[in-house]
Design an enzyme around this catalytic site. Structure first.
Site, PDB file in Angstrom:
ATOM      1  N   ARG A 235       0.829  -1.209   0.000  1.00 24.71           N
ATOM      2  CA  ARG A 235       0.000   0.000   0.000  1.00 24.71           C
ATOM      3  C   ARG A 235       0.860   1.255   0.000  1.00 24.71           C
ATOM      4  O   ARG A 235       0.499   2.278  -0.603  1.00 24.71           O
ATOM      5  CB  ARG A 235      -0.947  -0.017   1.199  1.00 24.71           C
ATOM      6  CG  ARG A 235      -2.030   1.059   1.129  1.00 24.71           C
ATOM      7  CD  ARG A 235      -3.058   0.906   2.223  1.00 24.71           C
ATOM      8  NE  ARG A 235      -2.484   1.161   3.549  1.00 24.71           N
ATOM      9  CZ  ARG A 235      -3.199   1.125   4.682  1.00 24.71           C
ATOM     10  NH1 ARG A 235      -4.489   0.828   4.652  1.00 24.71           N
ATOM     11  NH2 ARG A 235      -2.613   1.377   5.843  1.00 24.71           N
TER      12      ARG A 235
ATOM     13  N   LYS B  54      -2.855   6.645   1.015  1.00 23.39           N
ATOM     14  CA  LYS B  54      -2.640   7.185   2.361  1.00 23.39           C
ATOM     15  C   LYS B  54      -1.684   8.367   2.268  1.00 23.39           C
ATOM     16  O   LYS B  54      -0.471   8.248   2.491  1.00 23.39           O
ATOM     17  CB  LYS B  54      -2.088   6.088   3.272  1.00 23.39           C
ATOM     18  CG  LYS B  54      -2.290   6.360   4.755  1.00 23.39           C
ATOM     19  CD  LYS B  54      -1.991   5.117   5.570  1.00 23.39           C
ATOM     20  CE  LYS B  54      -2.162   5.353   7.064  1.00 23.39           C
ATOM     21  NZ  LYS B  54      -3.568   5.564   7.467  1.00 23.39           N
TER      22      LYS B  54
ATOM     23  N   GLU C 131     -16.435   6.281   4.603  1.00 24.09           N
ATOM     24  CA  GLU C 131     -15.411   6.076   5.629  1.00 24.09           C
ATOM     25  C   GLU C 131     -15.724   6.858   6.892  1.00 24.09           C
ATOM     26  O   GLU C 131     -16.370   7.905   6.845  1.00 24.09           O
ATOM     27  CB  GLU C 131     -14.046   6.548   5.122  1.00 24.09           C
ATOM     28  CG  GLU C 131     -13.221   5.453   4.485  1.00 24.09           C
ATOM     29  CD  GLU C 131     -11.745   5.787   4.468  1.00 24.09           C
ATOM     30  OE1 GLU C 131     -11.160   6.031   5.542  1.00 24.09           O
ATOM     31  OE2 GLU C 131     -11.160   5.793   3.380  1.00 24.09           O
TER      32      GLU C 131
END
Length: 341
Positions: free
Chosen positions: A80, A182, A218
């Site tokens: 990720r 992220k 989210e």
């Protein structure tokens, strides 16, 4: 031994003795090494400062009953990390280098991994930033990869007990923006909505899909999941959602360990009555049961505002049991480190 009251740990920065530092320059990474200096020395014109060219990760180390230390699915963090970096045109970091840096930092600071049974963990923060003398809008000429760590307690105070969340009027990310990676900008944009939610005594806000504002996407600092009344584990699907390693672990555990149907699908705001339980999940949050959701003037209560739902509790116990080494983990999920005495 370090002098820390493990029972009073919060989720805040604490300087530990060592961190890892590596530089990318002229098309390649240097070897990297541990350092005691917790200050990054960078150019004032670094693109990370002006244009937000940076990404990060979050993972934890867990003290086992035998004194060894577990790392949970760090290969997924490595993957990720590179997905985030690629989205911002940053250089690929070899996954082995990422994981070796994690191991070095944890072992060098092993005394700061909270003892087994305290509930505390070591939080690990890998960071990649664009640096160097550069003023145009473009990719940086140099990069710094660093990893630091600190002991932490619970992210949401109160442990495994239900807490309430607020539906936000703000959007977390654009439909085809950077919501699935992220990067710091996503979190900077969440500061105001999150602060407004906390001022109203909610733990955090919940964001809806930016196109229709009809579906849950989210929680501000975690992923959302629900347990339907027909025993289905469901978590929202969207190109704007960060692919949480905890979420995908729970999808697997719900199916393989609890025998549930586990899916990613749309979770419509007007269909919350189909859910008997709900929660927020992530590395920092672990699992936080949601007691109720405030949507305008309406307040929707799930299983109970005071009691943890039975399925949520089973998933929590299964997950932390694996992480702390008390329950057998699926193949490849755990890296165990032995601490030399």
């Amino acid at each position: 031994m370090v002098n820390i009251n493990w029972d009073e740990l919060g989720f805040s920065y604490m300087k530990t003795p060592f961190r890892y530092l590596s530089h990318w320059k002229n098309g390649e990474w240097d070897e990297g090494s541990l350092t005691e200096d917790n200050q990054l020395h960078i150019s004032e014109s670094s693109p990370a400062l002006h244009y937000g060219q940076q990404c990060f990760e979050g993972l934890k180390a867990y003290r086992c009953k035998d004194g060894s230390i577990n790392l949970f699915r760090m290969d997924q963090n490595a993957k990720r990390f590179n997905q985030s970096g690629s989205r911002l045109m940053m250089p690929h970091l070899p996954e082995e280098k990422f994981m070796d840096a994690i191991k070095q930092v944890v072992l060098a600071n092993h005394e700061y991994v909270p003892p087994y049974g305290t509930g505390g963990t070591m939080y690990i923060r890998p960071l990649l930033i664009g640096v160097g003398d550069f003023m145009g809008i473009g990719a940086a000429p140099e990069y710094i990869f660093t990893v630091f760590c600190m002991p932490v307690g619970l992210y949401f105070k109160g442990g495994l007990k239900p807490t309430n969340f607020l539906i936000s009027d703000y959007d977390r990310a654009a439909p085809v923006g950077t919501g699935a990676v992220k990067v710091g900008g996503n979190y900077a944009a969440s500061l105001l909505p999150g602060t407004e939610a906390k001022k109203r005594s909610f733990s955090d806000c919940i964001y809806l899909d930016p196109q229709t504002h009809t579906k849950i996407e989210e929680v501000g600092s975690a992923n959302f999941f629900g347990i339907t009344k027909d025993n289905q584990f469901i978590t929202p699907t969207s190109p704007s959602i960060l692919p949480s390693i905890t979420k995908y672990s729970l999808l697997y555990l719900a199916k393989e360990r609890l025998g549930m149907e586990a899916i990613e699908d749309d979770v419509y705001l007007n269909e919350l009555d189909k859910l008997s339980e709900a929660g927020a999940c992530g590395t920092a949050a672990v699992i936080t049961p949601i007691g109720g959701i405030q949507n305008g003037e309406e307040f929707h209560v799930f299983h109970s505002e005071e009691e943890v739902g039975p399925v949520t509790e089973k998933l929590y116990n299964e997950l932390i049991g694996i992480q702390f080494g008390d329950i057998e983990a699926p193949k490849g999920w755990i890296t165990n480190l032995t601490v030399e005495k």
